[in-house]
Design an enzyme around this catalytic site. Structure first.
Site, mmCIF file in Angstrom:
data_model
loop_
_atom_site.group_PDB
_atom_site.id
_atom_site.type_symbol
_atom_site.label_atom_id
_atom_site.label_comp_id
_atom_site.label_asym_id
_atom_site.label_seq_id
_atom_site.Cartn_x
_atom_site.Cartn_y
_atom_site.Cartn_z
ATOM 1 N N HIS A 280 -82.811 -52.253 2.072
ATOM 2 C CA HIS A 280 -83.049 -50.835 2.351
ATOM 3 C C HIS A 280 -82.080 -50.012 1.512
ATOM 4 C CE1 HIS A 280 -84.394 -52.250 6.578
ATOM 5 N NE2 HIS A 280 -85.460 -52.049 5.821
ATOM 6 N N TYR A 437 -76.874 -52.041 2.983
ATOM 7 C CA TYR A 437 -76.209 -53.309 3.306
ATOM 8 C C TYR A 437 -77.137 -54.249 4.082
ATOM 9 C CZ TYR A 437 -72.415 -49.956 2.504
ATOM 10 O OH TYR A 437 -71.627 -48.965 1.991
ATOM 11 N N HIS A 438 -78.417 -54.283 3.683
ATOM 12 C CA HIS A 438 -79.390 -55.127 4.384
ATOM 13 C C HIS A 438 -80.096 -56.101 3.444
ATOM 14 C CE1 HIS A 438 -79.853 -51.533 7.400
ATOM 15 N NE2 HIS A 438 -78.743 -52.226 7.603
ATOM 16 N N PRO A 439 -79.404 -56.835 2.585
ATOM 17 C CA PRO A 439 -80.093 -57.770 1.698
ATOM 18 C C PRO A 439 -80.770 -58.884 2.488
ATOM 19 C CG PRO A 439 -77.732 -58.177 1.642
ATOM 20 C CD PRO A 439 -77.934 -56.906 2.421
#
Length: 497
Positions: A280, A437-439
């Site tokens: 995201h 910070y949503h890999p």
């Protein structure tokens, strides 16, 4: 890896009789550490020893390179993230199932959400769990929270059991302190089952070791000494969306052409390893109180401790909200605050965030050295549709800013004069791109040629190896990924047991 999913898997597997579980974590212990425990110190762990310190390669369609903080500590990213807990839309998981992740539609994963949750929330529809290990709390009392929701209601949205609308943030907190995968799962399990659950910190895994096509253990480095540990049953990778594909490729599992270019012997030719990277991304639209006052991080913490333990249901200021009871934490926090020049403005932001990006990237090896960081290319905004959607999102921000509720706040929009003139929103989106910070999705679950694991999370074309973390998502969820990572850990452990 003792990250969000890994802690859940390890704790749950250790519940089985006559089972011994070894957790290898590259980072250090998580407590005592005020930077982790005090929610208001979110962000202070970035670029410290608690953070892997990953950085993307320069982006062609968005702002240069970006830092990608990931937790390198017991609890993983649950120990350094923004605490936000959301499940995601039921449609996300139904889509997973349609893409080949049999057994992962919303009705099938819902019991695992209920199993992990201890929400304490009003739940007339019986959709929440209330006796699980993970405590969550509503951030209902933060400044201007009511105003945000009221402004949203003016636009016609509501939160009557819907998954689209305006709602207060739910956070992983217990008694005012951060709740992590370590505090909720690992530490209680170690206390209760010390002979079955073993945790080794500062142990960085180099690769999975195979005998033929069967994973039999791993090599790791601790205190400069390389060791091999054999698994009697299975090896489970829970190293996260960056490090899991990194370890797979170092171990000979991945695209054969890429591995051969680095003289790595291929164990299994799986081109999907490291592909399909999704995240995201967002762009901040700042608002500032016209009568804003600057205060230091030190002053913020002083208020935090002066007010002590505050109710989780009745408080009006951010610094009233949090609780800290351990004097050692208190001393550490003050020392760290004195050494920072960070100042806190009376501000808030509306940050449009693209929940279902069309752009995707990759994780690739830079070399065959396990200690060298991989090449991270999120490929932000490579699909023009993503820019178009973000422009639409800023149109919604304008509508929100012009509601009666917002106009009463006496605020100004910081970026308006610079970027909003003459249709420059696309420029703002590309210049101010930021990771959420949503890999995820770099070892995806499914049945197509790019799938890395099957629906039981077993790596294709080998035996004795599973993956349980954000990398197995077929597509990113339309929500913060912390909640889904806890759920993945619960379902993985259930299937394995």
């Amino acid at each position: 890896g003792a990250g969000t999913s890994g802690c859940v898997v390890a704790s749950r597997l250790s519940e089985a009789n006559n089972t011994r579980v070894l957790v290898l974590e590259a980072g250090d212990e998580d407590v005592p550490n005020a930077v982790i425990s005090v929610p208001g110190m979110y962000g202070q762990a970035f670029n410290t020893k608690l953070d892997w310190g990953f950085e993307t390669i320069p982006q062609k369609q968005a702002c240069k390179s970006l830092r990608w903080p990931r937790g390198k500590v017991l609890g993983g990213s649950s120990s350094i993230n923004a605490l936000i807990y959301t499940r995601g839309s039921p449609r996300d998981f139904d889509l997973w199932s349609q893409m080949g992740a049999t057994g992962w539609n919303y009705s099938e994963i819902l019991p695992f959400y209920k199993k992990l949750e201890s929400s304490g929330a009003r739940d007339p529809l019986k959709m929440r769990g209330n006796d699980g290990p993970l405590r969550t709390t509503m951030f209902r009392e933060l400044e201007k929270s009511e105003d945000f929701v009221n402004a949203g209601l003016e636009l016609g949205d509501c939160n009557g059991g819907q998954f689209e609308g305006f709602h207060f943030v739910e956070a992983t907190m217990r008694n005012g302190a951060r709740e992590t995968a370590s505090t909720a799962y690992i530490r209680p399990a170690v206390r209760e089952r010390p002979n079955q659950l073993h945790v080794v910190v500062n142990a960085q895994v180099e690769k999975v070791v195979f005998e033929g096509k069967t994973a039999v253990g791993v090599t790791f480095i601790k205190n400069g000494i390389r060791s091999f540990v054999r698994a009697r049953k299975e090896v489970i990778l829970s190293a996260g969306a960056v490090s899991t594909p990194h370890l797979l490729m170092l171990s000979g599992i991945g695209d054969k052409r890429h591995l051969s270019s680095l003289n790595i012997t291929t164990i299994a030719d799986i081109p999907g390893v490291g592909a399909n990277l999704q995240d995201h991304f967002l762009t901040f639209g700042h608002f500032i109180d016209v009568e804003a006052k600057v205060r230091s991080l030190y002053d913020f913490l002083l208020k935090y401790f002066q007010h002590g333990r505050q109710s989780e249901t009745k408080s009006s200021r951010l610094h009233h909200f949090f609780n800290l009871v351990n004097p050692q934490f208190r001393s550490t926090a003050f020392n760290q605050a004195k050494n920072t020049k960070q100042e806190l403005l009376s501000t808030f932001s509306i940050a449009p965030c693209l929940m279902t990006p069309h752009s995707s990237g990759s994780i690739r090896l830079k070399s065959s050295d396990p200690l060298e960081m991989p090449l991270i290319d999120p490929n932000y905004l490579s699909d023009p549709k993503d820019v178009e959607l973000m422009v639409q999102a800023f149109g919604l921000v304008d509508k929100l800013a012009n509601t009666t509720t917002f106009r009463k706040l006496n605020t100004k929009q910081q970026l308006k004069g610079k970027f909003y003139i003459n249709g420059h929103i696309p420029c703002l989106v590309r210049m101010e791109t930021m990771t959420s910070y949503h890999p995820c999705c770099t070892a995806k679950m499914g049945k197509d040629k790019m799938a890395v694991v099957d629906p039981r999370l077993r790596v294709y074309n080998v035996q004795g190896l599973r993956i349980a973390d954000a990398s197995i998502m077929p597509v990113i969820t339309s929500a913060n990924t912390q909640g889904p990572c806890y759920m993945i850990g619960e379902k993985a452990a259930h299937m394995i047991k």
